[in-house]
Motif scaffolding. Sequence first.
Motif, short mmCIF file in Angstrom:
data_model
loop_
_atom_site.label_atom_id
_atom_site.label_comp_id
_atom_site.label_asym_id
_atom_site.label_seq_id
_atom_site.Cartn_x
_atom_site.Cartn_y
_atom_site.Cartn_z
N ARG A 120 0.83 -1.21 0.00
CA ARG A 120 0.00 0.00 0.00
C ARG A 120 0.86 1.26 0.00
O ARG A 120 0.52 2.24 -0.67
CB ARG A 120 -0.93 -0.01 1.21
CG ARG A 120 -2.00 -1.07 1.11
CD ARG A 120 -3.07 -0.92 2.16
NE ARG A 120 -4.14 -1.89 1.93
CZ ARG A 120 -5.30 -1.86 2.55
NH1 ARG A 120 -5.55 -0.89 3.41
NH2 ARG A 120 -6.21 -2.76 2.30
N ASN A 121 1.97 1.23 0.71
CA ASN A 121 2.86 2.38 0.69
C ASN A 121 3.50 2.55 -0.68
O ASN A 121 3.69 3.67 -1.16
CB ASN A 121 3.94 2.23 1.77
CG ASN A 121 3.53 2.88 3.08
OD1 ASN A 121 2.35 3.11 3.33
ND2 ASN A 121 4.49 3.18 3.94
N LEU A 122 3.85 1.44 -1.32
CA LEU A 122 4.39 1.51 -2.68
C LEU A 122 3.35 2.07 -3.64
O LEU A 122 3.67 2.84 -4.56
CB LEU A 122 4.85 0.12 -3.14
CG LEU A 122 6.12 -0.42 -2.48
CD1 LEU A 122 6.37 -1.86 -2.90
CD2 LEU A 122 7.32 0.45 -2.85
N ALA A 123 2.08 1.67 -3.44
CA ALA A 123 1.01 2.21 -4.27
C ALA A 123 0.87 3.71 -4.08
O ALA A 123 0.66 4.46 -5.05
CB ALA A 123 -0.32 1.51 -3.94
N LEU A 124 0.99 4.17 -2.84
CA LEU A 124 0.95 5.62 -2.57
C LEU A 124 2.10 6.33 -3.28
O LEU A 124 1.92 7.41 -3.85
CB LEU A 124 1.05 5.87 -1.07
CG LEU A 124 -0.24 5.78 -0.25
CD1 LEU A 124 0.07 6.09 1.21
CD2 LEU A 124 -1.29 6.72 -0.79
N ALA A 125 3.28 5.72 -3.24
CA ALA A 125 4.43 6.30 -3.93
C ALA A 125 4.16 6.38 -5.43
O ALA A 125 4.54 7.35 -6.10
CB ALA A 125 5.68 5.46 -3.67
N GLY A 126 3.46 5.36 -5.97
CA GLY A 126 3.09 5.40 -7.39
C GLY A 126 2.16 6.55 -7.70
O GLY A 126 2.30 7.21 -8.74
N GLY A 127 1.23 6.83 -6.79
CA GLY A 127 0.33 7.96 -6.99
C GLY A 127 1.06 9.28 -6.98
O GLY A 127 0.79 10.17 -7.81
N VAL A 128 2.03 9.43 -6.06
CA VAL A 128 2.82 10.66 -6.01
C VAL A 128 3.65 10.81 -7.29
O VAL A 128 3.83 11.92 -7.80
CB VAL A 128 3.72 10.68 -4.76
CG1 VAL A 128 4.61 11.92 -4.74
CG2 VAL A 128 2.88 10.64 -3.49
#
Length: 270
Positions: A120-128
């Motif tokens: 989920r944190n990696l997904a957030l990084a993808g969004g940023v």
Amino acid sequence: MPKQNELMDKAEDVVDQVLRHSKHILPHVARFCLISTFLEDGIRMWTQWGEQRDYMNASWGCGWFLASVFVFINLIGQLGGCVMVLSRQKVTIACGILFAIIGLQTIAYSILWDIKFLLRNLALAGGVLLILAEERAEGKSLFAGLPSLGENNPKQYMQLSGRILLVLMFLTLLRFEFNFILIVQNLVGTILIVLIAVGFKTKLSALILVTWLTGLNLYFNAWWSIPDYKPMRDFLKYDFFQTLSVIGGLLLVVAHGPGGVSMDEHKKKW
């Protein structure tokens, strides 16, 4: 096969119509959804200052002062980064701040050892990354008359990386149970995820996945229906805003497309 192609073309026409009527508001909605988890967590740092400080002190034995510094950095970094992104001021710096917050929380909360939260944190990084790619595209448009550096520019690889990291969120939503409906949901969702990752029928796939994830999020993570005193409320609230952030990232894909490193882009050259 011709009928399937005709149906797909009609579906893409519908997506194009949606984009035409929402092109001015969709990027703003996407950005707000994407940074919502940072906004919610920043507010949580303010409203639960004592609890967050005591948790960090108990977890790391770092003392009251360092624990307070951690909470303060999270509070200022997240709220400040969100304001900068939404106001489109120094967005590149804001993205750097949000990346730093993701890294800090990954270490501080020992997320490295929890595959679900790590994804989920990696997904957030993808969004940023997608926000950063959008900002680079807008900056480039100011110099539209200048020669291009070519198609394989950093912005397009940011879009590719952002798409791939975003789809990791879906892996945390899979429920491996012997239930026909769940099996169908997993299968359809996985197909959409793969299409977005490779950039094929990307806008259509992303819009369908946005609709699907929104429904799941409202159904499974209805934190507002849980009383304040129950711990489950915070867990569901966390899941809700994390999923909302990925929905925001997918909306950015819908608004701006997959970028040059995608099957959709290469298909135009065939």
